[in-house]
Design an enzyme around this catalytic site. Structure first.
Site: not given
Ligand SMILES: *[C@@H]1O[C@H](CO)[C@@H](O)[C@H](O)[C@H]1NC(C)=O
Length: 143
Positions: A51, A62, A64, A66, A68, A75
């Site tokens: 990650e 991301n 969408d 959002s 991280d 998130n």
């Protein structure tokens, strides 16, 4: 102007830490992650590698919309709040607290996530750790 830039650079450097896999393994062990939710330590180290490459200041956006945050790439739509969404904020935490060198808040939040959704909540774990021999991630660490 020059002085400001130098100061900013120092602040940036000072607040970013990249753990070694063994450092992280030891901290996770001290935080009772050795068998949390039935997952051994090596899974968490593999997850952090996939990650964030063990970087406390990792940020990724991301598709969408959002974001991280931190070593476990947590998130902002669901788990932490940075003001972008009226976040569900499941960990009751500011996203910036997930990027400090002291990762105890990030560990607590990861525990919350795994207890609610399981470790497959992390795409990086699914893609790089699931059904793999993850023991190599802690094999040379004295944990
Ligand atoms: C890290 O943060 C936690 C919780 O915020 C705190 O209890 C702990 O003392 C901190 N550890 C260090 C080494 O500062």
């Amino acid at each position: 102007m020059m002085k400001v830039w130098v100061l900013l650079l120092l602040v940036t450097v000072a607040s970013a830490k990249t753990f070694t896999h063994c450092e992280l393994a030891r901290i996770l062990k001290e935080s009772w992650m050795s068998s949390y939710a039935g997952l051994n330590l090596a899974n968490w180290v593999c997850l952090a590698n996939a990650e964030s490459e063990y970087k406390t200041n990792a940020i990724n956006h991301n598709k969408d919309g959002s974001t991280d945050y931190g070593i476990f790439q947590i998130n902002n739509r669901w788990w932490c709040s940075d003001g972008q969404f009226s976040s569900h904020n499941g960990c009751q935490i500011s996203c910036s607290q997930l990027m400090t060198d002291n990762i105890s808040d990030a560990i607590q939040c990861a525990k919350t996530i795994v207890s609610q959704q399981g470790i497959s909540a992390w795409v990086g774990w699914n893609n790089h750790c699931k059904n793999k021999d993850v023991s190599q991630y802690i094999a040379d660490c004295e944990v």
